[in-house]
Scaffold this motif. Structure first.
Motif, PDB file in Angstrom:
ATOM      1  N   LEU A 204     -32.014 -36.849  30.761  1.00 55.67           N
ATOM      2  CA  LEU A 204     -32.575 -36.763  29.270  1.00 55.67           C
ATOM      3  C   LEU A 204     -32.435 -35.143  28.736  1.00 55.67           C
ATOM      4  O   LEU A 204     -31.817 -35.015  27.607  1.00 55.67           O
ATOM      5  N   LEU A 205     -32.645 -34.325  29.677  1.00 57.27           N
ATOM      6  CA  LEU A 205     -32.569 -32.759  29.538  1.00 57.27           C
ATOM      7  C   LEU A 205     -31.046 -32.685  29.171  1.00 57.27           C
ATOM      8  O   LEU A 205     -30.562 -32.020  28.257  1.00 57.27           O
ATOM      9  N   GLN A 206     -30.085 -33.342  29.947  1.00 55.24           N
ATOM     10  CA  GLN A 206     -28.699 -33.031  29.660  1.00 55.24           C
ATOM     11  C   GLN A 206     -28.308 -33.651  28.414  1.00 55.24           C
ATOM     12  O   GLN A 206     -27.170 -32.905  27.678  1.00 55.24           O
ATOM     13  N   SER A 207     -28.877 -34.887  27.950  1.00 56.85           N
ATOM     14  CA  SER A 207     -28.355 -35.497  26.675  1.00 56.85           C
ATOM     15  C   SER A 207     -28.845 -34.418  25.494  1.00 56.85           C
ATOM     16  O   SER A 207     -28.103 -34.477  24.435  1.00 56.85           O
ATOM     17  N   ILE A 208     -30.178 -34.000  25.537  1.00 61.17           N
ATOM     18  CA  ILE A 208     -30.697 -33.237  24.716  1.00 61.17           C
ATOM     19  C   ILE A 208     -29.937 -31.929  24.546  1.00 61.17           C
ATOM     20  O   ILE A 208     -29.415 -31.356  23.306  1.00 61.17           O
ATOM     21  N   LEU A 209     -29.625 -31.345  25.439  1.00 61.10           N
ATOM     22  CA  LEU A 209     -28.439 -30.004  25.643  1.00 61.10           C
ATOM     23  C   LEU A 209     -27.235 -30.463  24.998  1.00 61.10           C
ATOM     24  O   LEU A 209     -26.975 -29.455  24.241  1.00 61.10           O
ATOM     25  N   GLU A 210     -26.660 -31.545  25.493  1.00 59.77           N
ATOM     26  CA  GLU A 210     -25.321 -31.970  24.671  1.00 59.77           C
ATOM     27  C   GLU A 210     -25.388 -32.045  23.229  1.00 59.77           C
ATOM     28  O   GLU A 210     -24.317 -31.510  22.613  1.00 59.77           O
ATOM     29  N   ASP A 211     -26.573 -32.703  22.810  1.00 61.53           N
ATOM     30  CA  ASP A 211     -26.594 -32.845  21.318  1.00 61.53           C
ATOM     31  C   ASP A 211     -26.820 -31.577  20.769  1.00 61.53           C
ATOM     32  O   ASP A 211     -26.054 -31.559  19.568  1.00 61.53           O
ATOM     33  N   ALA A 212     -27.574 -30.612  21.269  1.00 60.25           N
ATOM     34  CA  ALA A 212     -27.745 -29.322  20.648  1.00 60.25           C
ATOM     35  C   ALA A 212     -26.383 -28.631  20.479  1.00 60.25           C
ATOM     36  O   ALA A 212     -26.166 -28.008  19.705  1.00 60.25           O
ATOM     37  N   VAL A 213     -25.694 -28.701  21.698  1.00 64.02           N
ATOM     38  CA  VAL A 213     -24.416 -27.916  21.836  1.00 64.02           C
ATOM     39  C   VAL A 213     -23.431 -28.496  20.651  1.00 64.02           C
ATOM     40  O   VAL A 213     -22.541 -27.794  20.022  1.00 64.02           O
ATOM     41  N   GLN A 214     -23.441 -29.728  20.524  1.00 64.27           N
ATOM     42  CA  GLN A 214     -22.392 -30.164  19.574  1.00 64.27           C
ATOM     43  C   GLN A 214     -22.695 -30.364  17.980  1.00 64.27           C
ATOM     44  O   GLN A 214     -21.818 -29.851  17.302  1.00 64.27           O
ATOM     45  N   VAL A 215     -23.813 -29.822  17.704  1.00 63.55           N
ATOM     46  CA  VAL A 215     -24.442 -29.619  16.375  1.00 63.55           C
ATOM     47  C   VAL A 215     -24.325 -28.178  16.199  1.00 63.55           C
ATOM     48  O   VAL A 215     -24.712 -27.699  15.281  1.00 63.55           O
ATOM     49  N   LYS A 216     -24.343 -27.015  17.149  1.00 63.28           N
ATOM     50  CA  LYS A 216     -24.459 -25.752  17.198  1.00 63.28           C
ATOM     51  C   LYS A 216     -25.843 -25.180  16.842  1.00 63.28           C
ATOM     52  O   LYS A 216     -25.935 -24.379  16.027  1.00 63.28           O
ATOM     53  N   ALA A 217     -26.869 -25.889  17.536  1.00 60.17           N
ATOM     54  CA  ALA A 217     -28.053 -25.586  17.406  1.00 60.17           C
ATOM     55  C   ALA A 217     -28.406 -24.215  18.045  1.00 60.17           C
ATOM     56  O   ALA A 217     -27.746 -23.923  19.379  1.00 60.17           O
ATOM     57  N   SER A 218     -28.749 -23.489  17.404  1.00 58.60           N
ATOM     58  CA  SER A 218     -29.635 -22.224  18.003  1.00 58.60           C
ATOM     59  C   SER A 218     -30.537 -22.324  18.835  1.00 58.60           C
ATOM     60  O   SER A 218     -31.108 -21.241  19.750  1.00 58.60           O
ATOM     61  N   ASP A 219     -31.630 -23.101  18.650  1.00 59.89           N
ATOM     62  CA  ASP A 219     -33.029 -23.455  19.311  1.00 59.89           C
ATOM     63  C   ASP A 219     -33.225 -24.864  19.577  1.00 59.89           C
ATOM     64  O   ASP A 219     -32.647 -25.479  18.644  1.00 59.89           O
ATOM     65  N   ILE A 220     -33.839 -25.216  20.524  1.00 61.22           N
ATOM     66  CA  ILE A 220     -34.475 -26.523  20.640  1.00 61.22           C
ATOM     67  C   ILE A 220     -35.911 -26.380  21.002  1.00 61.22           C
ATOM     68  O   ILE A 220     -36.467 -25.457  21.895  1.00 61.22           O
ATOM     69  N   HIS A 221     -36.612 -27.091  20.243  1.00 66.77           N
ATOM     70  CA  HIS A 221     -38.288 -26.942  20.352  1.00 66.77           C
ATOM     71  C   HIS A 221     -38.533 -28.235  21.028  1.00 66.77           C
ATOM     72  O   HIS A 221     -38.283 -29.598  20.225  1.00 66.77           O
ATOM     73  N   ILE A 222     -39.413 -28.266  22.107  1.00 67.08           N
ATOM     74  CA  ILE A 222     -39.928 -29.485  22.514  1.00 67.08           C
ATOM     75  C   ILE A 222     -41.675 -29.238  22.357  1.00 67.08           C
ATOM     76  O   ILE A 222     -42.186 -28.633  23.078  1.00 67.08           O
ATOM     77  N   GLU A 223     -42.042 -30.232  21.707  1.00 67.75           N
ATOM     78  CA  GLU A 223     -43.662 -30.031  21.119  1.00 67.75           C
ATOM     79  C   GLU A 223     -44.207 -31.379  21.507  1.00 67.75           C
ATOM     80  O   GLU A 223     -43.919 -32.476  20.947  1.00 67.75           O
ATOM     81  N   PRO A 224     -45.366 -31.406  22.216  1.00 67.18           N
ATOM     82  CA  PRO A 224     -46.228 -32.683  22.553  1.00 67.18           C
ATOM     83  C   PRO A 224     -47.319 -32.885  21.463  1.00 67.18           C
ATOM     84  O   PRO A 224     -47.739 -31.589  20.768  1.00 67.18           O
ATOM     85  N   ASP A 225     -47.397 -34.183  21.014  1.00 62.86           N
ATOM     86  CA  ASP A 225     -48.477 -34.184  20.039  1.00 62.86           C
ATOM     87  C   ASP A 225     -49.520 -35.080  20.588  1.00 62.86           C
ATOM     88  O   ASP A 225     -49.236 -35.666  21.747  1.00 62.86           O
ATOM     89  N   GLU A 226     -50.215 -35.814  19.754  1.00 56.48           N
ATOM     90  CA  GLU A 226     -51.495 -36.592  20.114  1.00 56.48           C
ATOM     91  C   GLU A 226     -50.808 -37.854  20.692  1.00 56.48           C
ATOM     92  O   GLU A 226     -51.137 -38.243  21.714  1.00 56.48           O
ATOM     93  N   ALA A 227     -49.884 -38.599  19.978  1.00 59.60           N
ATOM     94  CA  ALA A 227     -49.481 -39.920  20.635  1.00 59.60           C
ATOM     95  C   ALA A 227     -47.895 -39.739  20.597  1.00 59.60           C
ATOM     96  O   ALA A 227     -47.298 -40.788  20.600  1.00 59.60           O
ATOM     97  N   SER A 228     -47.138 -38.623  20.516  1.00 57.90           N
ATOM     98  CA  SER A 228     -45.652 -38.648  20.697  1.00 57.90           C
ATOM     99  C   SER A 228     -45.211 -37.315  20.956  1.00 57.90           C
ATOM    100  O   SER A 228     -46.061 -36.454  21.280  1.00 57.90           O
TER     101      SER A 228
END
Length: 590
Positions: A204-228
């Motif tokens: 899962l982490l590998q996929s998140i990082l690959e997706d971010a690198v593909q779109v040239k993202a500068s930051d990734i935010h992982i934020e827990p919510d009440e139900a998601s």
């Protein structure tokens, strides 16, 4: 090239061989270009010699050497092979159809399914003469393929958009959530399983990082919510969000990241900062990680730094030639203080690294004090600030003066002590570069005096101030003309300082799949540089803000940032919305 649709009744009677698309014959690109008069025999011979050294395809070599444009090569191939030449910028991709070709095959053979075609598919190819690729893809799809010619750069950019990891991330998240439901979640088990590359949390982490690198993202935010759980990526300064209902996977992601960053996995009440390096899509990505306890769990922000991309030169930053030339002269001076100013996220550190890269020679001793060290540079002594042991900017700066440096970089002028030491170092034969969180170049000089340093010292040390912002660039795929309304014209005339010339035109992005319907793609810096002259130095000595501002306005070479942004708008680089944003930001903080 138009292909008539097949008659289903005739299809059964025709031999199987006739249903296959015609195979293209090999053609020597160099000979074809010579025949059409696009290059000379001498240029072809030089390109062939270069090809032996580099191993690149002859077409790429000819383009790199500046002998012919890529579009001319492709147009010639299109005519010779009787294949369509497709402009990817204006082609609407069917993502679900394109996904029927596996990503590994698409990237290996530089090919992408564009649309359904007859009883087969239309296949965009960077090399339409690659018969092996056509055979392999046709075998994988079990249907005929009809090649079309596309630019390789456009093809690769489109691939990064088509093969996003959203579906893959959602599937793996569901798999991880199912694993957590079926068994008690044990932190220690996950901690000891750091080498389990097949574990869902790792994939899962590998996929998140690959997706971010593909779109040239500068930051990734992982934020827990009440139900998601929300995974947001900052692309060109704007956050893009993916929401997953599997809230329980948040703890597993945070734990895994803490393990990779060597953080305390048992501490959830306090913020923590860490760092790790990972290889993603053949790129070395340095990741700075920050955790923060929130109402529904720990939030994580990762800053992605692509070490493989290297440090940009001043030319690659996109500085206007006049500013770049003046900046190059300023940093070559043997001593003095140079400031780069702007808000957080305006690219100040990138500019300073580019300047250091130019100064980094065996003849110079360079020491930096950074918080944190973003890019590692050979030959430069980079020191990381560590507040836990009182290793702050002032302490590092004071110790650096005993290390016989020629150039000192201070990450930020944060307090009176750091400013005082930096100014004195600039007066004693060192070139000192630093950043300051001020609004523009004019206000920066007076800000130093306000921080408790004697104005005459600042006047003696300060050489130049470079202020900058980042503006979003219009997407080249959906750029269109734009006519400003009367209110906008009035505002533009205030920036321009008079009536707008009739030939002045503007553009904007309509929004397309290439830019995620934002109308923007990428960012570019807007700069203003102020070099101190005698009237400004005299005003600074007297701590006379009004006189300093007046003296700065009289300098012919000083062009305010708002006017620079307006020039970008007239050149079609950015739109008026970005110009007004920069102007409003400058006025609000002035």
């Amino acid at each position: 090239m138009e292909l008539e649709p097949l008659d289903p009744k005739k299809e059964k009677k025709e031999p199987v061989e006739e249903q296959k698309p015609p195979q293209q014959k090999r053609v020597r690109i160099g000979d074809l270009l010579v025949e059409k008069g696009l290059i000379t025999d001498a240029q072809l011979k030089l390109a062939l010699q270069e090809q032996k050294l580099t191993g690149k395809k002859i077409g790429n070599v000819l383009v790199d050497m500046g002998f012919v444009q890529e579009s001319k090569i492709l147009e010639s191939l299109s005519q010779h092979l009787d294949l369509p030449f497709i402009d990817m910028r204006h082609f609407q991709i069917n993502h679900s159809l394109s996904h029927s070709l596996a990503e590994n095959l698409a990237r290996r053979y530089r090919a992408l399914i564009l649309s359904e075609h007859k009883e087969g598919v239309l296949l965009g190819m960077a090399d339409p003469m690659d018969l092996l690729a056509q055979d392999e893809i046709q075998r994988a799809l079990s249907k005929p393929v009809y090649p079309a010619i596309v630019k390789e750069t456009e093809l690769l950019a489109t691939m990064d958009l088509v093969y996003r990891k959203h579906e893959e991330i959602a599937v793996i998240a569901g798999e991880l959530d199912q694993d957590l439901q079926e068994s008690d979640f044990d932190l220690s088990d996950l901690a000891t399983g750091t080498d389990t590359t097949d574990a869902p949390v790792v994939r899962l982490l590998q996929s998140i990082l690959e997706d971010a690198v593909q779109v040239k993202a500068s930051d990734i935010h992982i934020e827990p919510d009440e139900a998601s759980i929300r995974v947001r990526q900052r692309v060109d300064g704007v956050l893009q969000e993916q929401v997953m209902k599997e809230k329980r996977i948040a703890n597993a992601l945070v734990l895994r990241l803490k393990i990779m960053s060597n953080l305390d996995i048992s501490e959830k009440r306090l913020p923590q900062d860490g760092r790790f390096n990972i290889r993603v899509m053949d790129r070395s990505i340095d990741i700075r990680l920050s955790t923060m306890p929130t109402q529904w769990g720990e939030s994580v922000v990762m800053r992605l730094l692509d070490q493989s991309a290297g440090i940009k030169t001043l030319e690659q930053l996109g500085m206007p030639d006049d500013i770049r030339e003046r900046m190059e002269i300023v940093i070559e001076r043997p001593h003095g203080l140079i400031l780069v100013t702007g808000p957080t996220g305006s690219g100040k550190t990138t500019t300073l690294y580019s300047a250091l890269n130019k100064l980094n020679t065996p003849q110079r001793k360079i020491i930096t004090a950074e918080d944190p060290i973003e890019f590692r540079m050979p030959r430069i002594n980079q020191v990381q600030v560590n507040s836990k042991i009182d290793l702050n900017f002032a302490t590092i700066l004071r110790s650096s003066l005993r290390q016989d440096p020629d150039v000192i970089l201070v990450g930020e002028m944060r307090d009176q002590e750091t400013v005082s030491i930096g100014v004195r170092a600039a007066l004693t034969g060192h070139l000192v570069m630093s950043t300051l969180h001020t609004n523009d170049a004019v206000s920066s000089a007076m800000r130093l005096a306000d921080m408790g340093v004697e104005p005459w010292l600042v006047a003696s040390a300060l050489r130049a101030i470079l202020a900058q912002r980042l503006v979003k660039k219009i997407c080249n795929y959906c750029r269109t003309d734009y006519q400003p309304d009367q209110r906008e014209i009035t505002w533009l005339e205030q920036i321009y300082g008079g009536a707008l010339p009739p030939e002045m035109s503007f553009h904007r992005g309509q929004g397309c799949y290439q830019c995620n319907n934002t109308g923007y793609s990428g960012r570019i810096g807007v700069y203003e540089i102020l070099e101190l002259n005698d009237p400004m130095i005299e005003a600074l000595r007297k701590n006379d803000t009004s006189a300093f501002n007046h003296a700065a306005e009289q300098v012919d070479s000083y062009i305010p940032m708002a006017k620079r942004a307006l020039v970008y708008a007239t050149e079609g680089i950015t739109d008026l919305q970005e110009v007004f944003r920069i102007t409003a930001d400058l006025e609000d903080k002035s």
